[in-house]
Design an enzyme around this catalytic site. Structure first.
Site, PDB file in Angstrom:
ATOM      1  N   GLU A 172       6.782  -3.123 -24.477  1.00  0.00           N
ATOM      2  CA  GLU A 172       7.188  -1.719 -24.215  1.00  0.00           C
ATOM      3  C   GLU A 172       6.446  -1.037 -23.075  1.00  0.00           C
ATOM      4  OE1 GLU A 172       6.503  -2.954 -27.267  1.00  0.00           O
ATOM      5  OE2 GLU A 172       8.552  -3.085 -28.046  1.00  0.00           O
ATOM      6  N   THR A 231      18.063  -3.475 -26.240  1.00  0.00           N
ATOM      7  CA  THR A 231      16.667  -3.218 -26.617  1.00  0.00           C
ATOM      8  C   THR A 231      15.818  -4.489 -26.614  1.00  0.00           C
ATOM      9  OG1 THR A 231      15.280  -1.931 -28.107  1.00  0.00           O
ATOM     10  CG2 THR A 231      16.886  -3.421 -29.129  1.00  0.00           C
ATOM     11  N   ARG A 274      18.862  -9.972 -30.557  1.00  0.00           N
ATOM     12  CA  ARG A 274      18.373 -11.194 -29.900  1.00  0.00           C
ATOM     13  C   ARG A 274      19.500 -12.196 -29.671  1.00  0.00           C
ATOM     14  NH1 ARG A 274      12.107 -11.904 -31.876  1.00  0.00           N
ATOM     15  NH2 ARG A 274      11.988  -9.949 -33.017  1.00  0.00           N
ATOM     16  N   GLU A 295      17.987  -7.678 -36.009  1.00  0.00           N
ATOM     17  CA  GLU A 295      17.300  -8.686 -35.184  1.00  0.00           C
ATOM     18  C   GLU A 295      18.288  -9.711 -34.640  1.00  0.00           C
ATOM     19  OE1 GLU A 295      14.273  -8.552 -34.162  1.00  0.00           O
ATOM     20  OE2 GLU A 295      13.231  -7.257 -35.579  1.00  0.00           O
ATOM     21  N   ASP A 344      12.901   4.176 -32.978  1.00  0.00           N
ATOM     22  CA  ASP A 344      12.930   3.959 -31.518  1.00  0.00           C
ATOM     23  C   ASP A 344      14.279   3.672 -30.840  1.00  0.00           C
ATOM     24  OD1 ASP A 344      12.891   1.452 -32.762  1.00  0.00           O
ATOM     25  OD2 ASP A 344      11.045   0.759 -31.820  1.00  0.00           O
TER      26      ASP A 344
HETATM   27  C1  DMJ Z   1      11.825  -6.351 -29.711  1.00  0.00           C
HETATM   28  O1  DMJ Z   1      12.485  -7.175 -30.593  1.00  0.00           O
HETATM   29  C2  DMJ Z   1      12.671  -5.174 -29.311  1.00  0.00           C
HETATM   30  O2  DMJ Z   1      12.142  -4.581 -28.165  1.00  0.00           O
HETATM   31  C3  DMJ Z   1      12.771  -4.137 -30.393  1.00  0.00           C
HETATM   32  O3  DMJ Z   1      13.462  -2.987 -29.959  1.00  0.00           O
HETATM   33  C4  DMJ Z   1      11.404  -3.725 -30.851  1.00  0.00           C
HETATM   34  N1  DMJ Z   1      10.534  -4.834 -31.144  1.00  0.00           N
HETATM   35  C5  DMJ Z   1      10.497  -5.978 -30.274  1.00  0.00           C
HETATM   36  C6  DMJ Z   1       9.429  -5.968 -29.217  1.00  0.00           C
HETATM   37  O4  DMJ Z   1       8.280  -5.326 -29.459  1.00  0.00           O
END
Ligand code: DMJ
Length: 453
Positions: free
Chosen positions: A347, A433, A84, A80, A213
């Site tokens: 998503e 992501t 981020r 995370e 994912d």
């Molecule tokens: C985000 O932090 C990112 O997209 C991650 O890959 C998956 N979860 C959240 C959003 O749903």
């Protein structure tokens, strides 16, 4: 206007804290970031920049320079914090050229390095950034690390090496690749759990949603970000997609294509909201697909987009549930109470954005606009935007959290869906992501750099 409402309320009620509670109008702290603060600010920087919210970007930049502090005693999620904070800082640097972002990104990257001190070099999920002691989630199969976590460091770490001149970051993620390529894969699939000490898989659970994912996403994007020179990433991606098609992708009797979960050979006919990103991924990867399969990959993306749109359309609020099922007589509907929530996730809109850019079929903008209307009607509150506990209900029960990814991803992808294609064109940018754009490292630029040395 949506970004302004989300940002202004964060600023008013939760400035400097991680996230906003838009109903109780106060800060929300998530243990994912330990006591590193300011997640919403760092996650939102590039969105503010792209939307030309100059004043807001300036105050966010000042906050980072004065207050963003990694010298704290904090146990954090490596994944995370990477997607981020490191991702947000890198993008802010590449877009604005402000040195403070580069410095902070590299400083934070260095703090994350002890996570790789395991017998295999597969990093821990959790790390105390003061002591450098790591561990895994207590719930993870047999003390394993998680595929979607250790497999979602590659893009950022390659850029950290590029920007710092220190190869250690890239070496760490290339070693993860090496461990993975050596392992036997059941039916060519990658289980979600891998033990960092033994180097063996944990439970044979496979998912293109939660826990799996973004590992697949980063294989494709590593290849794209390398200006299509990372052949290993490319091959791993297309081989994985082939196995996913054979073993996980199914069509419902009503004609909806979905991606099931695989548990030791048995399928669970469930698709998560998180899995919906795969529509965009398949379409983005279509161009390089082997054996003349470009059209097929675009079609697969379009079918996943349609299924995910159905999961929205079949609710009362026109917002999608956390997970929906294709069994017991239902299709694309959540059947369990604890899967009916929507937490402002991006998503589905992300997939609309990719499908729009790659096909220009106007339905993707229509579907995106339906989502905007639903967000405005059900999630917008006086104090910002909130998630919803049950999207099938006729009255909103708000969860009182404005997730930082709402600003970094959901709103950015909506903005890009309605922008021209030359705003962050795919030839030059890949999105991490968390939707933070990172530049493609062009071969020509590297040659130029070499020549200048
Ligand atoms: C985000 O932090 C990112 O997209 C991650 O890959 C998956 N979860 C959240 C959003 O749903």
């Amino acid at each position: 206007q949506m970004m302004k409402h989300a940002w202004d309320n964060y600023k008013r009620y939760a400035w400097g804290l991680n996230e906003l509670k838009p109903i109780s109008k106060q800060g929300h702290s998530s243990n994912l970031f330990g006591n590193i603060q300011g997640a919403t600010i760092v996650d939102a920087l590039d969105t503010l920049y792209i939307m030309e919210m100059k004043e807001e970007f300036k105050e966010a930049t000042e906050w980072v320079g004065k207050n963003l502090d990694f010298n704290v005693n904090a146990e954090i999620s490596v994944f995370e914090v990477n997607i981020r904070f490191v991702g947000g800082l890198l993008s802010a640097y590449y877009l604005s050229g402000e040195e403070v972002f580069r410095k902070k990104a590299v400083e934070l990257g260095e703090k994350l390095l002890p996570a790789f001190n395991t017998p295999t070099g597969i990093p821990w999920a959790l790390l105390n950034i003061k002591s450098g002691i790591g561990r895994n989630w207590p719930w993870a199969s047999g003390g394993s690390s998680i595929l979607a976590e250790f497999g979602t460091l590659h893009l950022e770490f390659v850029h950290l090496s590029h920007l710092s001149g220190n190869p250690v970051f890239a070496e760490k993620v290339m070693n993860i690749r090496k461990v993975l390529t050596r392992l036997d894969k059941p039916e060519g699939l990658y289980p979600n759990y891998l033990n960092p000490s033994s180097g063996q898989w944990g439970q044979h659970h496979v998912s293109i949603g939660g826990l799996g994912d973004s590992f697949y996403e980063y294989l494709l994007k590593a290849w794209l970000m390398s200006d299509k020179t990372d052949e290993e990433g490319k091959n791993m991606y297309y081989d994985a997609v082939q196995a996913i098609e054979t073993h996980l992708i199914r069509k419902s009797s009503g004609g909806l294509t979905y991606i099931a979960e695989w548990k030791g050979g048995l399928l669970e006919h469930k698709m998560g909201h998180l899995t919906c990103f795969a529509g965009g991924m398949f379409a983005l990867g279509a161009d390089g697909a082997p054996n003349d399969k470009t059209g097929h990959h675009i079609e697969l993306g379009a079918e996943i987009a349609r299924t995910c749109h159905e999961s929205y359309d079949r609710t009362s609020m026109k917002l999608g549930p956390e997970a929906f099922r294709f069994d017991g007589g239902v299709e694309a509907i959540a059947t369990r109470q604890n899967e009916k929530y929507y937490i402002l996730r991006p998503e589905v809109i992300e997939t609309y954005m990719y499908m729009w850019r790659l096909t220009h079929d106007p339905k993707y903008r229509q579907w995106g606009w339906e989502a905007v209307e639903a967000l405005e009607k059900h999630c917008r509150v006086d104090g910002g935007y909130s998630g919803i506990r049950d999207v099938y209900s006729n009255h909103e029960s708000h969860d009182d959290v404005q997730q930082s990814f709402f600003l970094s991803e959901t709103l950015k992808y909506l903005y890009l869906l309605f922008s021209e294609d030359d705003l962050l064109p795919f030839e030059h940018w890949v999105f991490n992501t968390e939707a933070h754009p990172l530049p493609v490292l062009h071969k020509d630029d590297e040659n130029k750099e070499e020549n200048q040395k």
